[in-house]
Design a protein around this motif. Structure first.
Motif, PDB file in Angstrom:
ATOM      1  N   ILE A 126    -114.763 -35.739  32.450  1.00  0.00           N
ATOM      2  CA  ILE A 126    -115.397 -34.771  33.342  1.00  0.00           C
ATOM      3  C   ILE A 126    -116.020 -33.621  32.572  1.00  0.00           C
ATOM      4  N   ASN A 127    -115.223 -32.992  31.743  1.00  0.00           N
ATOM      5  CA  ASN A 127    -115.838 -31.878  30.999  1.00  0.00           C
ATOM      6  C   ASN A 127    -115.763 -32.101  29.491  1.00  0.00           C
ATOM      7  N   LYS A 128    -116.692 -32.859  29.036  1.00  0.00           N
ATOM      8  CA  LYS A 128    -116.800 -33.070  27.592  1.00  0.00           C
ATOM      9  C   LYS A 128    -117.349 -31.839  26.908  1.00  0.00           C
ATOM     10  N   ARG A 129    -118.288 -31.228  27.582  1.00  0.00           N
ATOM     11  CA  ARG A 129    -118.996 -30.134  26.931  1.00  0.00           C
ATOM     12  C   ARG A 129    -118.094 -28.928  26.711  1.00  0.00           C
ATOM     13  N   ALA A 130    -117.152 -28.763  27.587  1.00  0.00           N
ATOM     14  CA  ALA A 130    -116.314 -27.565  27.490  1.00  0.00           C
ATOM     15  C   ALA A 130    -115.409 -27.611  26.278  1.00  0.00           C
ATOM     16  N   LYS A 131    -115.292 -28.777  25.700  1.00  0.00           N
ATOM     17  CA  LYS A 131    -114.294 -28.938  24.666  1.00  0.00           C
ATOM     18  C   LYS A 131    -114.569 -28.067  23.447  1.00  0.00           C
ATOM     19  N   ALA A 132    -115.840 -27.954  23.109  1.00  0.00           N
ATOM     20  CA  ALA A 132    -116.162 -27.196  21.901  1.00  0.00           C
ATOM     21  C   ALA A 132    -115.709 -25.749  22.014  1.00  0.00           C
ATOM     22  N   SER A 133    -115.785 -25.230  23.216  1.00  0.00           N
ATOM     23  CA  SER A 133    -115.480 -23.812  23.342  1.00  0.00           C
ATOM     24  C   SER A 133    -113.998 -23.530  23.212  1.00  0.00           C
ATOM     25  N   TYR A 134    -113.150 -24.530  23.435  1.00  0.00           N
ATOM     26  CA  TYR A 134    -111.712 -24.254  23.293  1.00  0.00           C
ATOM     27  C   TYR A 134    -111.384 -23.913  21.859  1.00  0.00           C
ATOM     28  N   GLN A 135    -112.015 -24.631  20.970  1.00  0.00           N
ATOM     29  CA  GLN A 135    -111.578 -24.556  19.579  1.00  0.00           C
ATOM     30  C   GLN A 135    -111.756 -23.167  18.997  1.00  0.00           C
ATOM     31  N   GLU A 136    -112.676 -22.411  19.569  1.00  0.00           N
ATOM     32  CA  GLU A 136    -112.911 -21.096  18.975  1.00  0.00           C
ATOM     33  C   GLU A 136    -111.742 -20.158  19.206  1.00  0.00           C
ATOM     34  N   ARG A 172    -105.282 -24.318  26.151  1.00  0.00           N
ATOM     35  CA  ARG A 172    -105.300 -23.720  24.808  1.00  0.00           C
ATOM     36  C   ARG A 172    -103.886 -23.444  24.327  1.00  0.00           C
ATOM     37  N   GLN A 173    -103.079 -22.907  25.245  1.00  0.00           N
ATOM     38  CA  GLN A 173    -101.705 -22.603  24.851  1.00  0.00           C
ATOM     39  C   GLN A 173    -100.960 -23.870  24.462  1.00  0.00           C
ATOM     40  N   VAL A 174    -101.137 -24.913  25.267  1.00  0.00           N
ATOM     41  CA  VAL A 174    -100.429 -26.156  24.963  1.00  0.00           C
ATOM     42  C   VAL A 174    -100.896 -26.698  23.627  1.00  0.00           C
ATOM     43  N   ARG A 175    -102.200 -26.595  23.370  1.00  0.00           N
ATOM     44  CA  ARG A 175    -102.710 -27.103  22.094  1.00  0.00           C
ATOM     45  C   ARG A 175    -102.089 -26.333  20.939  1.00  0.00           C
ATOM     46  N   GLU A 176    -101.985 -25.037  21.151  1.00  0.00           N
ATOM     47  CA  GLU A 176    -101.365 -24.214  20.111  1.00  0.00           C
ATOM     48  C   GLU A 176     -99.914 -24.642  19.876  1.00  0.00           C
ATOM     49  N   GLN A 177     -99.213 -24.853  20.984  1.00  0.00           N
ATOM     50  CA  GLN A 177     -97.811 -25.265  20.862  1.00  0.00           C
ATOM     51  C   GLN A 177     -97.709 -26.605  20.168  1.00  0.00           C
ATOM     52  N   ARG A 178     -98.611 -27.509  20.538  1.00  0.00           N
ATOM     53  CA  ARG A 178     -98.562 -28.826  19.940  1.00  0.00           C
ATOM     54  C   ARG A 178     -98.796 -28.738  18.439  1.00  0.00           C
ATOM     55  N   ARG A 179     -99.703 -27.838  18.068  1.00  0.00           N
ATOM     56  CA  ARG A 179     -99.946 -27.686  16.639  1.00  0.00           C
ATOM     57  C   ARG A 179     -98.689 -27.174  15.944  1.00  0.00           C
ATOM     58  N   ASN A 180     -98.008 -26.234  16.576  1.00  0.00           N
ATOM     59  CA  ASN A 180     -96.794 -25.706  15.964  1.00  0.00           C
ATOM     60  C   ASN A 180     -95.724 -26.769  15.815  1.00  0.00           C
ATOM     61  N   ILE A 181     -95.589 -27.572  16.858  1.00  0.00           N
ATOM     62  CA  ILE A 181     -94.451 -28.490  16.884  1.00  0.00           C
ATOM     63  C   ILE A 181     -94.738 -29.756  16.106  1.00  0.00           C
ATOM     64  N   TYR A 182     -95.873 -30.390  16.411  1.00  0.00           N
ATOM     65  CA  TYR A 182     -96.064 -31.735  15.883  1.00  0.00           C
ATOM     66  C   TYR A 182     -96.811 -31.752  14.557  1.00  0.00           C
TER      67      TYR A 182
ATOM     68  N   MET B 249     -97.166 -33.713  26.496  1.00  0.00           N
ATOM     69  CA  MET B 249     -98.379 -33.402  27.241  1.00  0.00           C
ATOM     70  C   MET B 249     -98.384 -31.966  27.759  1.00  0.00           C
ATOM     71  N   PHE B 250     -97.278 -31.520  28.287  1.00  0.00           N
ATOM     72  CA  PHE B 250     -97.312 -30.263  29.029  1.00  0.00           C
ATOM     73  C   PHE B 250     -96.680 -29.092  28.293  1.00  0.00           C
ATOM     74  N   ALA B 251     -95.589 -29.316  27.659  1.00  0.00           N
ATOM     75  CA  ALA B 251     -94.907 -28.165  27.075  1.00  0.00           C
ATOM     76  C   ALA B 251     -94.139 -28.585  25.829  1.00  0.00           C
ATOM     77  N   PRO B 252     -94.816 -28.625  24.696  1.00  0.00           N
ATOM     78  CA  PRO B 252     -94.124 -29.024  23.464  1.00  0.00           C
ATOM     79  C   PRO B 252     -92.942 -28.128  23.120  1.00  0.00           C
ATOM     80  N   TYR B 253     -92.972 -26.901  23.595  1.00  0.00           N
ATOM     81  CA  TYR B 253     -91.849 -26.018  23.277  1.00  0.00           C
ATOM     82  C   TYR B 253     -90.566 -26.433  23.989  1.00  0.00           C
ATOM     83  N   ALA B 254     -90.666 -27.361  24.923  1.00  0.00           N
ATOM     84  CA  ALA B 254     -89.464 -27.738  25.661  1.00  0.00           C
ATOM     85  C   ALA B 254     -88.590 -28.695  24.879  1.00  0.00           C
TER      86      ALA B 254
END
Lengths: 189, 769
Positions: A126-136, A172-182, B249-254
């Motif tokens: 649905i929103n491919k175009r919006a993706k670039a703006s997240y990364q900033e 954005r927050q989830v992406r940040e968290q994912r980067r921290n964790i994984y 998917m939703f909350a890696p901190y969990a």
């Protein structure tokens, strides 16, 4: 040790069990040895009979009024030995709470799964175009920067816009968290 | 000004300790900086209500006790200048002016002193306003009780969520085996609740259908076995996969247990989103799923995390706590107590756990709130009655047999075993269900095969150890308590059987002769299992008091306090001898969180001058109070990465004026550019001390964001004192002076690195600020 059986005597006092008598909210639970064990009949391996009795009020939940009428023929007058070994307990539960909770849990899990499926499959299309703006935006937004745009959007935009904005922020927050964790393994490794 | 300060001391003389009132005047001066004429009236108003002032000082004296303590202990070298009060974020009005002031960035350390001072300001503002109208009076009353209300709400929500988790997890666990067709929401026990055919042996009844029966087969037989097996595997896989993917998917901190992070957060650290809504939802759902999938994990650690999430979310209903990180941590401490309270059905154990293990700043006020919160949570859970009996935990055991004195020796031995296991790998994770253990034991006790049981138990011990190590690394919500308890219970049972056999075979030995000569079973192996469980958990987490209380609240065995204490103590000694930290501290160290443990002692002889930044040959980035332009400040912000800058009178003299945070500076400049006209790059930024604010080009007054009372020490202060100050005051940074001139800065990170260096560890493992 003697074989100990649990004898469940259940009392139907709850109005909830009108239609289905087997799911009441009260019971009188008696744990007794098998009558055979009491009578020193070691060879007897048969189970003690299980009985069901309706409408036992809490003050009648004891061996004398619940168990004895059922096993009187087996005990043959040795009640004085049998009853002290029985433990009777009156117990409550609430099946409505269980029902509501389980249904809510199922619903929540299903909603989450559906939303996850949506995010994985449909959302990138649905929103491919919006993706670039997240990364900033790598930094977390604080309230000051959030306050400005969302207020402006509230003025001109509609509810949908605000929802999308919140969703983007959350992603954005989830992406940040994912980067921290994984990826970086700075947390919980 | 001096006279007024003295007068304030008299006015508040009735209280126990006069808090550092000297800052008060400055504060009121600055909060009314635009109309100097009204300053006097404010002060007059303040003094006119001596009762208020008294109440005020009483309420603040609690907070200040730690400071008094330090200033007594410290040597005369230390100069604690102005503590707290003179911070110039004057409550409500300033917060409204510049949004975001008083918040912190992600992965930053909070400044306890600043936040507590802000709260004091806010409190004074409310007290002052209280006279104005009835509405303000009501608002003041609401503010006064909001702490208790918030804790009440946290307790209620924690109890409800714990009930949901218990019911959901027990239902899903039994879903692997079968279903109750007439009422699918009931688990096996509830399904057979009123059935009279139930025995202890099978637990099955006619209403409960296993999966082969649902598919139309019989209950027994090889075909049914294979079908059951397949269903079990498939359901377990689905649950575990769902849990892991929801977390991802939703909350890696969990993921994980969350206790190390909670501990760090409570010590004054910001992890954005760690206690958020999504983390809460996913942690609850993921916990239900992962517990019911049969993974080797427990729900106790995640319950603490869930309760803390609830505490964080609910604290936003009360601005007093939601907008003040230091105050919020009081709620979080209480929430952690509620988490343990519902997880183990042990309210007092929860309070002690919060005190001993997770909390950092734990005044008596928080103790009482934790007590209340744990009470409410336990009460709510008991009311929900998730297991249909009067116990709020699944594994309630009841032992009432006496123990004999000699048994203390094997109990201590269990403690030693407990920590030997824990030290093999601090990250490991053990797993065996209580039900599994029980079934193994009953099998053995039934037949002649006691030795077979021991063999099974040893096998279980090894398998659980290995499985738990792997499970703890999986990114699902998982706790360590139950696996450790189970592991200890297995080991304890083995030892217990051994002692029992010993007593049986040699009944004439003097150790047993007194109690065991009657031939009754004088040794209870189950008791050993209980003590062993406590020992292993003590070895893993290094808890002592809270562990014993949790164990006897959990099992209802008050008479076994002494054995439990012996085991916990032995476990802690051996554990501390073999390895330094419990698993949570080890996790914190691995992750590099800035956690300054208040239990450790600093025993080196370095001075503040050795630790401070900048080192020799580097220059300290400072801001002058009234001569830098906006461009200068922005260049400084761009070129350096410090999180705060000292403000001095001039670069030549280096006389200290105050301290300003990078974040505040950024926000204030951005705000000024947005709201004020005529702010250009050449505008002079004035922090303090300027007496001509009427120069033709408008100047940017930033005295609101300036902390006029930074904590300072001299360069000859021993590091021992500095570390103590950081611990007890919860500082974020302290400034180092020499002959009254600014020399450098010591941040919490510098202190942590220095501690690591002194302990011969890699100082670069401290990652965050």
């Amino acid at each position: 040790m003697t074989l100990r059986f649990i004898v469940l005597i259940c009392a139907a006092t709850c109005a909830l069990a009108v239609s289905d008598h087997s799911y009441e909210d009260n019971r009188c639970k008696c744990v007794c040895p098998s009558p055979a064990a009491v009578l020193n009949d070691t060879a007897a391996a048969d189970r003690s009979p299980f009985m069901k009795s309706a409408n036992v009020p809490p003050n009648k939940c004891n061996c004398e009024s619940v168990i004895l009428p059922r096993v009187a023929d087996q005990i043959k007058g040795r009640e004085q030995e049998f009853c002290p070994r029985c433990e009777c307990k009156y117990e409550n539960r609430n099946t409505t709470i269980i029902k509501v909770v389980v249904i809510i849990v199922i619903w929540v899990i299903m909603l989450l799964v559906v939303y996850m499926g949506f995010l994985i499959c449909l959302d990138p299309l649905i929103n491919k175009r919006a993706k670039a703006s997240y990364q900033e935006h790598t930094n977390e937004d604080d309230e000051s920067t959030l306050g400005g745009p969302s207020q402006q959007m509230g003025a001109r935009g509609n509810v949908l816009n605000r929802v999308t904005h919140q969703q983007d922020k959350w992603k954005r927050q989830v992406r940040e968290q994912r980067r921290n964790i994984y990826d970086r393994h700075t947390m919980l490794n | 000004m001096v006279d007024i300060t003295a007068g304030l001391h008299q006015a508040t003389g009735g209280s126990v300790t006069t808090p550092t009132s000297h800052g008060t005047f400055q504060l009121y001066e600055h909060s009314t900086r635009n109309s100097n004429a009204s300053t006097n009236s404010y002060i007059a108003q303040y003094f006119s209500s001596s009762a208020e002032a008294h109440a005020n000082s009483v309420s603040t004296s609690e907070d200040m006790e730690t400071i008094d303590l330090v200033s007594e202990d410290t040597e005369p070298l230390v100069t604690i200048d102005h503590v707290g009060d003179a911070v110039l974020f004057s409550g409500m009005s300033a917060d409204d002016d510049i949004p975001g002031i008083g918040q912190y960035d992600d992965f930053h350390t909070i400044d306890w002193q600043r936040d507590i001072a802000r709260d004091r300001m806010r409190h004074r503002y409310i007290v002052k306003k209280r006279q104005d109208s009835i509405w303000d009076l009501i608002k003041g009353a609401h503010d006064a009780w909001s702490g208790w209300v918030c804790v009440l709400l946290v307790g209620v929500c924690t109890g409800i969520v714990a009930g949901v988790i218990d019911i959901g997890a027990s239902w899903m666990t039994d879903l692997k085996f079968g279903i109750c067709p007439q009422a699918f929401w009931l688990n096996r026990e509830q399904c057979c609740w009123s059935d009279t055919d139930t025995t202890f042996d099978t637990g099955n009844c006619s209403q409960w259908l296993t999966w082969p029966q649902v598919l139309g087969g019989q209950r027994e037989g090889p075909g049914a076995y294979i079908i059951s097996y397949l269903f079990y595997i498939v359901w377990a896989l689905i649950f575990a996969a769902l849990s892991a993917s929801l977390v991802r998917m939703f909350a890696p901190y969990a993921c994980g247990s969350g206790i190390p992070e909670i501990k760090t957060i409570l010590s004054g650290f910001i992890i954005r989103g760690y206690l958020g809504k999504w983390t809460l939802i996913i942690k609850v759902v993921g916990l239900i799923l992962s517990v019911s999938s049969g993974l080797s994990l427990g729900k106790e650690g995640p319950m603490v995390h869930i309760a803390s999430c609830l505490g964080n979310i609910l604290s936003y209903l009360f601005p007093k706590y939601g907008r003040n990180e230091a105050k919020k941590r009081e709620i979080l401490s209480a929430a952690a107590a509620a988490g343990v309270s519902v997880a183990f059905g042990a309210p007092i154990g929860g309070v002690l756990f919060s005190l001993e293990e997770v909390s950092y700043y734990f005044p008596l006020k928080t103790l009482w709130r934790s007590f209340f919160c744990a009470l409410i949570a336990a009460f709510i859970l008991r009311s929900i009655n998730p297991f249909g009996n009067e116990h709020s935990v699944l594994f309630f055991v009841e032992y009432n047999k006496p123990w004999i004195f000699f048994e203390l020796i094997p109990f201590v031995g269990l403690g030693i075993i407990g920590c030997g296991i824990s030290n093999s790998d601090p990250l490991c994770d053990y797993n065996r269900n209580f039900t599994d253990v029980n079934s193994a034991i009953e099998k053995a006790a039934a037949g002649p095969g006691v030795y077979r049981a021991i063999w099974l138990l040893v096998l279980a011990l090894i398998l659980k150890l290995v499985m738990t190590i792997f499970t703890f690394g999986i990114k699902v919500p998982c706790g360590l308590f139950i696996p450790s308890l189970a592991l200890g219970a297995i080991a304890g049972r083995i030892v217990g059987i051994g002692v029992e056999q010993l007593a049986y075979n040699y009944p004439k030995v003097w150790l047993f002769s007194g109690e065991c000569s009657t031939g009754d079973d004088c040794i209870t192996p189950g008791l050993y299992a209980m003590v062993g469980a406590a020992a292993v958990l003590g070895g893993v987490t290094r808890m002592t008091v809270s562990l014993v209380v949790i164990m006897f609240e959990l099992t209802g065995g008050v008479r076994y306090i002494v054995p439990l204490m012996a085991a916990a103590m032995a476990s802690k000694w051996v554990g501390d001898a073999l390895g330094r930290q419990g698993i949570y501290d080890a996790h914190i160290a691995l992750n590099g969180y800035p956690f300054l443990d208040s239990k450790d002692e600093f025993q080196h002889t370095s001075l503040a001058a050795d630790v401070m930044q900048p080192k020799r040959n580097e220059t300290l980035s400072v801001i002058t109070q009234d001569s830098m332009t906006v461009d200068d400040v922005e260049t400084l912000l761009k070129e350096t990465e410090h999180n705060g800058y000292p403000v001095v009178v001039s670069k030549e003299s280096q006389y200290l004026v105050g301290f300003v945070l990078r974040r505040d500076l950024n926000l204030a400049i951005a705000n000024a550019r947005r709201t004020m006209e005529g702010i250009t790059g050449q505008t002079v930024v004035i922090f303090a001390g300027s007496n001509q604010p009427l120069s033709p080009p408008p100047c940017l007054m930033l005295n609101r964001i300036l902390d006029m009372a930074p904590i300072t020490v001299t360069d000859q202060t021993p590091m021992e004192t500095v570390v103590d100050m950081f611990r007890k005051l919860g500082l974020r940074q302290t400034l180092v002076t020499h002959n009254g001139r600014l020399l450098g800065v010591i941040t919490k990170k510098d202190v942590l690195r220095h501690v690591k260096q002194m302990d011969n560890e890699d100082p670069n493992s401290v990652l965050f600020n």
